[in-house]
Design an enzyme around this catalytic site. Structure first.
Site, PDB file in Angstrom:
ATOM      1  N   HIS A   1     -10.561  25.329  -8.625  1.00  0.00           N
ATOM      2  CA  HIS A   1     -11.909  24.747  -8.693  1.00  0.00           C
ATOM      3  C   HIS A   1     -12.742  25.522  -9.694  1.00  0.00           C
ATOM      4  CE1 HIS A   1     -15.761  23.037  -7.476  1.00  0.00           C
ATOM      5  NE2 HIS A   1     -15.023  22.026  -7.023  1.00  0.00           N
TER       6      HIS A   1
ATOM      7  N   ASP B   1      -9.131  17.282  -3.055  1.00  0.00           N
ATOM      8  CA  ASP B   1      -8.146  16.256  -3.425  1.00  0.00           C
ATOM      9  C   ASP B   1      -6.739  16.555  -2.896  1.00  0.00           C
ATOM     10  OD1 ASP B   1     -10.017  14.737  -4.913  1.00  0.00           O
ATOM     11  OD2 ASP B   1      -9.905  16.241  -6.490  1.00  0.00           O
TER      12      ASP B   1
ATOM     13  N   SER C   1     -18.857  14.100 -12.557  1.00  0.00           N
ATOM     14  CA  SER C   1     -19.398  12.777 -12.197  1.00  0.00           C
ATOM     15  C   SER C   1     -20.917  12.836 -11.982  1.00  0.00           C
ATOM     16  CB  SER C   1     -18.696  12.205 -10.963  1.00  0.00           C
ATOM     17  OG  SER C   1     -18.684  13.138  -9.913  1.00  0.00           O
TER      18      SER C   1
ATOM     19  N   HIS D   1     -10.678  15.950 -12.425  1.00  0.00           N
ATOM     20  CA  HIS D   1     -11.747  15.685 -11.440  1.00  0.00           C
ATOM     21  C   HIS D   1     -11.173  14.721 -10.386  1.00  0.00           C
ATOM     22  CE1 HIS D   1     -15.707  15.495  -9.839  1.00  0.00           C
ATOM     23  NE2 HIS D   1     -16.303  14.704 -10.700  1.00  0.00           N
TER      24      HIS D   1
ATOM     25  N   ARG E   1     -14.146  20.907   2.386  1.00  0.00           N
ATOM     26  CA  ARG E   1     -13.848  19.469   2.464  1.00  0.00           C
ATOM     27  C   ARG E   1     -12.359  19.275   2.757  1.00  0.00           C
ATOM     28  NH1 ARG E   1     -16.066  17.780  -3.298  1.00  0.00           N
ATOM     29  NH2 ARG E   1     -14.711  19.552  -3.765  1.00  0.00           N
TER      30      ARG E   1
HETATM   31  N1  CMX Z   1      -2.639  24.648 -11.778  1.00  0.00           N
HETATM   32  C1  CMX Z   1      -2.297  25.275 -12.918  1.00  0.00           C
HETATM   33  N2  CMX Z   1      -3.147  25.944 -13.710  1.00  0.00           N
HETATM   34  C2  CMX Z   1      -4.428  25.993 -13.303  1.00  0.00           C
HETATM   35  C3  CMX Z   1      -4.860  25.407 -12.097  1.00  0.00           C
HETATM   36  C4  CMX Z   1      -3.918  24.698 -11.328  1.00  0.00           C
HETATM   37  N3  CMX Z   1      -4.229  24.061 -10.215  1.00  0.00           N
HETATM   38  N4  CMX Z   1      -6.180  25.643 -11.967  1.00  0.00           N
HETATM   39  C5  CMX Z   1      -6.562  26.353 -13.047  1.00  0.00           C
HETATM   40  N5  CMX Z   1      -5.505  26.553 -13.859  1.00  0.00           N
HETATM   41  C6  CMX Z   1      -5.501  27.205 -15.173  1.00  0.00           C
HETATM   42  C7  CMX Z   1      -6.421  26.441 -16.122  1.00  0.00           C
HETATM   43  O1  CMX Z   1      -5.765  25.295 -16.651  1.00  0.00           O
HETATM   44  C8  CMX Z   1      -6.749  27.507 -17.148  1.00  0.00           C
HETATM   45  O2  CMX Z   1      -5.632  27.637 -17.999  1.00  0.00           O
HETATM   46  P1  CMX Z   1      -5.805  27.890 -19.597  1.00  0.00           P
HETATM   47  O3  CMX Z   1      -6.613  29.146 -19.701  1.00  0.00           O
HETATM   48  O4  CMX Z   1      -4.393  28.002 -20.069  1.00  0.00           O
HETATM   49  O5  CMX Z   1      -6.532  26.694 -20.111  1.00  0.00           O
HETATM   50  C9  CMX Z   1      -6.834  28.772 -16.287  1.00  0.00           C
HETATM   51  O6  CMX Z   1      -6.061  28.504 -15.094  1.00  0.00           O
HETATM   52  C10 CMX Z   1      -8.232  29.155 -15.879  1.00  0.00           C
HETATM   53  O7  CMX Z   1      -8.826  28.049 -15.232  1.00  0.00           O
HETATM   54  P2  CMX Z   1      -9.978  28.263 -14.116  1.00  0.00           P
HETATM   55  O8  CMX Z   1     -11.090  28.967 -14.789  1.00  0.00           O
HETATM   56  O9  CMX Z   1      -9.395  28.875 -12.896  1.00  0.00           O
HETATM   57  O10 CMX Z   1     -10.351  26.780 -13.750  1.00  0.00           O
HETATM   58  P3  CMX Z   1     -11.308  25.765 -14.527  1.00  0.00           P
HETATM   59  O11 CMX Z   1     -12.687  25.993 -14.047  1.00  0.00           O
HETATM   60  O12 CMX Z   1     -11.069  25.803 -15.993  1.00  0.00           O
HETATM   61  O13 CMX Z   1     -10.778  24.364 -14.010  1.00  0.00           O
HETATM   62  C11 CMX Z   1      -9.982  22.816 -12.388  1.00  0.00           C
HETATM   63  C12 CMX Z   1     -10.998  23.938 -12.684  1.00  0.00           C
HETATM   64  C13 CMX Z   1     -10.317  22.199 -11.042  1.00  0.00           C
HETATM   65  C14 CMX Z   1     -10.112  21.750 -13.468  1.00  0.00           C
HETATM   66  C15 CMX Z   1      -8.563  23.434 -12.375  1.00  0.00           C
HETATM   67  O14 CMX Z   1      -8.453  24.350 -11.296  1.00  0.00           O
HETATM   68  C16 CMX Z   1      -7.471  22.390 -12.278  1.00  0.00           C
HETATM   69  O15 CMX Z   1      -7.031  21.893 -13.314  1.00  0.00           O
HETATM   70  N6  CMX Z   1      -6.981  22.053 -11.030  1.00  0.00           N
HETATM   71  C17 CMX Z   1      -6.021  20.995 -10.852  1.00  0.00           C
HETATM   72  C18 CMX Z   1      -6.681  19.632 -10.943  1.00  0.00           C
HETATM   73  C19 CMX Z   1      -7.550  19.379  -9.737  1.00  0.00           C
HETATM   74  O16 CMX Z   1      -7.137  19.550  -8.598  1.00  0.00           O
HETATM   75  N7  CMX Z   1      -8.773  18.912  -9.973  1.00  0.00           N
HETATM   76  C20 CMX Z   1      -9.690  18.482  -8.898  1.00  0.00           C
HETATM   77  C21 CMX Z   1     -10.871  19.404  -8.670  1.00  0.00           C
HETATM   78  C22 CMX Z   1     -11.783  18.870  -7.592  1.00  0.00           C
HETATM   79  C23 CMX Z   1     -12.490  17.607  -8.045  1.00  0.00           C
HETATM   80  O17 CMX Z   1     -13.344  17.687  -8.957  1.00  0.00           O
HETATM   81  O18 CMX Z   1     -12.177  16.512  -7.570  1.00  0.00           O
END
Ligand code: CMX
Length: 436
Positions: free
Chosen positions: A319, A374, A241, A271, A328
């Site tokens: 994250h 979140d 964002s 996000h 947070r």
């Molecule tokens: N559940 C399942 N798998 C997850 C996960 C979760 N909560 N978090 C990461 N992973 C997976 C990723 O999808 C990725 O898988 P692939 O290699 O198969 O694509 C792998 O683990 C590595 O990811 P990462 O490097 O640890 O995390 P990223 O930096 O790529 O992504 C985030 C970060 C937040 C998008 C991810 O942790 C996620 O999808 N979390 C759940 C959604 C969420 O809560 N988002 C809110 C974040 C806070 C905000 O911005 O508001």
């Protein structure tokens, strides 16, 4: 599948495999100034932005102008010692890099009140949307529509010296922030309360007025909204964002275009939409395993594993930068312990806090298995009766505007350049792997 779609899929499949293999097998290899992995996994850790307002440490979490959340809870002005800090104070701090006095925040409350009138055409545009619209569609459209009133674009067209850009950016930003609570609450009442609108209360601060216009008048929910608006406000410059808002504004698109685009980014499930997804997922779990079993760790574990095996993420965990439980999350947990320790959903959130991290750790790929902001916010909102979880991201957006818009004022004051990173073709990446 029509033939073009089929053709695309046939071509995309091997290339997607190749890119995945590049990251897996050659991720650490240099590619230009960075590594293959850095470029192909979202530029994590690549320093490429200047952001003055806040800094995110992977272990310690966010600091707003150098202050941690517990420090801010102590140092920002409050209406009473037992209250949460006022959102006006965090904006003042982010913008000016100094702690405000109560007079300063009162000045902002009054200034935003004066600027808070939303033009009728914005309500008309919101009303044109079907009632089953997603709230973030309405929120982003309403913000975009107000570009009609942008002081920046009017002055730009009339011929403005570049040294003056910050001035009308400041004016647009103040108008925008002032109007957001009215817009958000209007959307809420239109979608869920038959468009029965509630007028603002001029005696209330910016955050409490939002709760009031949504239909929630209680001292504790006012406190919650103040805390919510402070903790969600800023998370340095690289999150989707903030970065989108900054990127769009770097083309001198006015703050309305920029924030509207930033809100479209916040609307994504990875996000800000994660705050809705968390609540949806918890309620699904309760439905599926039964209310009485939600404290049974084995049952909860099974539900978590099922979500993962369906190829879905566990919302509210993980994250891109943080490598520890989000402060947070902890600030909201503290609030829950004080005001709603016996809440049923809070207890489920606590169970998830114990159950989910070891499971995510075991996957071997999730870099941060701990809860983020979140994972907790919906529990607090639901406790006070805000059950319409698709709306939760709008509340995140109102708060996030404080951070990203204070960043924009600085961007224009510093005269930062239009953003234009370099992209390369697949052949270039293949070549880098061969050469390095
Ligand atoms: N559940 C399942 N798998 C997850 C996960 C979760 N909560 N978090 C990461 N992973 C997976 C990723 O999808 C990725 O898988 P692939 O290699 O198969 O694509 C792998 O683990 C590595 O990811 P990462 O490097 O640890 O995390 P990223 O930096 O790529 O992504 C985030 C970060 C937040 C998008 C991810 O942790 C996620 O999808 N979390 C759940 C959604 C969420 O809560 N988002 C809110 C974040 C806070 C905000 O911005 O508001």
């Amino acid at each position: 599948m029509d033939y073009i779609k089929e053709k695309f899929f046939d071509k995309a499949k091997p290339i997607a495999e190749e890119v995945k293999t590049m990251v897996k097998n050659y991720g650490k290899k240099p590619a230009g100034e960075y590594t293959i992995e850095q470029i192909l996994t979202g530029m994590k850790g690549v320093v490429s932005l200047l952001t003055l307002t806040s800094k995110l440490d992977p272990v310690e979490g966010i600091r707003f102008r150098g202050y941690s959340i517990p420090e801010l809870k102590d140092k920002l002005p409050k209406l009473s010692p037992d209250d949460e800090p006022l959102a006006e104070g965090i904006f003042y701090l982010l913008l000016l890099d100094e702690l405000p006095t109560l007079n300063d925040v009162n000045f902002l409350t009054e200034e935003w009140r004066k600027r808070s009138e939303v033009p009728q055409y914005v309500f008309d545009i919101i009303d044109q949307h079907p009632n089953d619209s997603r709230p973030m569609v309405l929120f982003s459209s309403a913000i975009l529509s107000m570009a009609h009133d942008s002081k920046f674009i009017k002055k730009y067209i009339a011929g403005m010296h570049k040294k003056e850009y910050w001035d009308t950016t400041f004016e647009d930003t103040m108008d925008l922030i002032a109007r957001l609570p009215r817009i958000a609450s209007y959307i809420y009442r239109k979608l869920y309360y038959n468009n029965e609108q509630i007028e603002p209360d001029p005696k209330l601060d910016w955050s409490a007025n939002l709760a009031h216009m949504m239909g929630y008048d209680h001292e504790d929910i006012y406190k919650l909204f103040r805390l919510y608006m402070v903790v969600h406000s800023d998370h340095e410059g690289g999150n989707v964002s903030a970065h989108t808002t900054h990127l769009v504004n770097s083309a001198l698109s006015n703050p309305y275009y920029s924030l509207s685009a930033g809100m479209c980014g916040l609307a994504g499930p990875l996000h800000g939409m994660a705050n809705q997804e968390v609540m949806k997922w918890i309620l699904q779990m309760r439905e599926e395993i039964g209310e009485d079993n939600c404290q049974d760790k084995e049952m909860v574990e099974k539900f978590v594993l099922k979500t993962l095996s369906n190829g879905q993420v566990i919302p509210g965990f993980g994250h891109a930068v943080l490598r520890k439980t989000d402060p947070r999350y902890m600030a909201q947990r503290e609030f829950a312990l004080k005001y709603l320790p016996d809440d049923e959903i809070f207890k489920i959130v606590n169970t998830l806090f114990e159950v989910v991290p070891p499971i995510l750790q075991k996957t071997g790929k999730v870099k941060n298995p701990y809860p983020n902001v979140d994972a907790h916010s919906g529990t607090l909102l639901l406790h006070y009766g805000i059950k319409e979880y698709p709306f939760y991201t709008v509340l995140f957006g109102v708060s996030r505007a404080l951070g990203v818009l204070s960043q924009l004022i600085w961007d224009r004051a510093l005269g930062l350049a239009i953003e234009r990173p370099k992209s390369q073709t697949l052949d270039w990446f293949r070549d880098q792997i061969k050469r390095n």
